[in-house]
Design a protein around this motif. Sequence first.
Motif, mmCIF file in Angstrom:
data_model
loop_
_atom_site.group_PDB
_atom_site.id
_atom_site.type_symbol
_atom_site.label_atom_id
_atom_site.label_comp_id
_atom_site.label_asym_id
_atom_site.label_seq_id
_atom_site.Cartn_x
_atom_site.Cartn_y
_atom_site.Cartn_z
ATOM 1 N N MET A 1 0.830 -1.196 0.000
ATOM 2 C CA MET A 1 0.000 0.000 0.000
ATOM 3 C C MET A 1 0.871 1.255 0.000
ATOM 4 N N GLY A 2 1.939 1.259 0.821
ATOM 5 C CA GLY A 2 2.790 2.436 0.873
ATOM 6 C C GLY A 2 3.988 2.238 1.775
ATOM 7 N N VAL A 3 5.017 3.050 1.517
ATOM 8 C CA VAL A 3 6.219 3.064 2.347
ATOM 9 C C VAL A 3 6.354 4.478 2.889
ATOM 10 N N TYR A 4 6.509 4.599 4.193
ATOM 11 C CA TYR A 4 6.537 5.903 4.842
ATOM 12 C C TYR A 4 7.829 6.094 5.617
ATOM 13 N N LEU A 5 8.469 7.211 5.384
ATOM 14 C CA LEU A 5 9.697 7.577 6.071
ATOM 15 C C LEU A 5 9.334 8.318 7.347
ATOM 16 N N SER A 6 10.006 7.966 8.443
ATOM 17 C CA SER A 6 9.788 8.667 9.709
ATOM 18 C C SER A 6 11.135 8.902 10.366
ATOM 19 N N GLY A 7 11.131 9.447 11.546
ATOM 20 C CA GLY A 7 12.379 9.674 12.268
ATOM 21 C C GLY A 7 13.138 10.891 11.762
ATOM 22 N N SER A 8 14.394 10.992 12.179
ATOM 23 C CA SER A 8 15.194 12.197 11.946
ATOM 24 C C SER A 8 15.361 12.536 10.467
ATOM 25 N N LEU A 9 15.479 11.545 9.616
ATOM 26 C CA LEU A 9 15.643 11.812 8.194
ATOM 27 C C LEU A 9 14.412 12.501 7.611
ATOM 28 N N SER A 10 13.242 12.175 8.109
ATOM 29 C CA SER A 10 12.003 12.751 7.582
ATOM 30 C C SER A 10 11.823 14.222 7.946
ATOM 31 N N TYR A 11 12.443 14.658 9.025
ATOM 32 C CA TYR A 11 12.296 16.067 9.389
ATOM 33 C C TYR A 11 13.616 16.842 9.344
ATOM 34 N N GLY A 12 14.582 16.311 8.602
ATOM 35 C CA GLY A 12 15.803 17.056 8.306
ATOM 36 C C GLY A 12 16.824 17.149 9.420
ATOM 37 N N VAL A 14 18.914 14.582 10.361
ATOM 38 C CA VAL A 14 19.721 13.372 10.270
ATOM 39 C C VAL A 14 21.188 13.659 10.580
ATOM 40 N N ASN A 15 21.818 12.755 11.313
ATOM 41 C CA ASN A 15 23.246 12.806 11.583
ATOM 42 C C ASN A 15 23.836 11.549 10.938
ATOM 43 N N PRO A 16 24.500 11.691 9.768
ATOM 44 C CA PRO A 16 24.993 10.518 9.042
ATOM 45 C C PRO A 16 25.905 9.610 9.870
ATOM 46 N N ALA A 17 26.528 10.127 10.898
ATOM 47 C CA ALA A 17 27.431 9.319 11.713
ATOM 48 C C ALA A 17 26.692 8.391 12.680
ATOM 49 N N ARG A 18 25.440 8.732 13.035
ATOM 50 C CA ARG A 18 24.763 7.906 14.029
ATOM 51 C C ARG A 18 23.272 7.670 13.792
ATOM 52 N N SER A 19 22.680 8.381 12.846
ATOM 53 C CA SER A 19 21.252 8.199 12.587
ATOM 54 C C SER A 19 20.986 6.894 11.850
ATOM 55 N N ASP A 20 19.735 6.461 11.915
ATOM 56 C CA ASP A 20 19.305 5.329 11.108
ATOM 57 C C ASP A 20 18.178 5.798 10.189
ATOM 58 N N ILE A 21 17.717 4.906 9.342
ATOM 59 C CA ILE A 21 16.601 5.204 8.460
ATOM 60 C C ILE A 21 15.409 4.420 8.982
ATOM 61 N N ASP A 22 14.344 5.137 9.329
ATOM 62 C CA ASP A 22 13.142 4.513 9.878
ATOM 63 C C ASP A 22 12.048 4.498 8.822
ATOM 64 N N LEU A 23 11.565 3.307 8.505
ATOM 65 C CA LEU A 23 10.518 3.146 7.502
ATOM 66 C C LEU A 23 9.357 2.361 8.096
ATOM 67 N N THR A 24 8.159 2.679 7.634
ATOM 68 C CA THR A 24 6.972 1.896 7.942
ATOM 69 C C THR A 24 6.333 1.516 6.619
ATOM 70 N N VAL A 25 6.047 0.245 6.455
ATOM 71 C CA VAL A 25 5.424 -0.252 5.233
ATOM 72 C C VAL A 25 4.008 -0.687 5.583
ATOM 73 N N ALA A 26 3.023 -0.081 4.919
ATOM 74 C CA ALA A 26 1.623 -0.453 5.111
ATOM 75 C C ALA A 26 1.275 -1.523 4.083
ATOM 76 N N LEU A 27 0.881 -2.690 4.564
ATOM 77 C CA LEU A 27 0.556 -3.828 3.707
ATOM 78 C C LEU A 27 -0.956 -3.935 3.521
ATOM 79 N N SER A 28 -1.382 -4.358 2.335
ATOM 80 C CA SER A 28 -2.816 -4.526 2.093
ATOM 81 C C SER A 28 -3.345 -5.782 2.768
ATOM 82 N N TYR A 29 -2.451 -6.664 3.187
ATOM 83 C CA TYR A 29 -2.826 -7.893 3.886
ATOM 84 C C TYR A 29 -1.664 -8.309 4.769
#
Length: 72
Positions: A1-12, A14-29
């Motif tokens: 259904m969709g992939v959504y970015l959250s966390g520090s990267l989503s609001y600018g 981000v610290n490349p030395a210690r941040s991670d990438i947070d994703l949420t995937v909405a599944l239709s089932y």
Amino acid sequence: MGVYLSGSLSYGEVNPARSDIDLTVALSYGTIAEELELIKDLHKKIEKKNQTWANRIECSYIPVDMLRNISL
């Protein structure tokens, strides 16, 4: 259904030395065991292509039906 970015990267913030990438995937089932193996393989391929972020991609999979039941 969709992939959504959250966390520090989503609001600018981000610290490349210690941040991670947070994703949420909405599944239709809901996922089944075979699909989970495919998802694991996909994550490995993404991390292999992006060594900077390897082991720092956090992803949650949520069936859309569960999202409909969340009250804010």
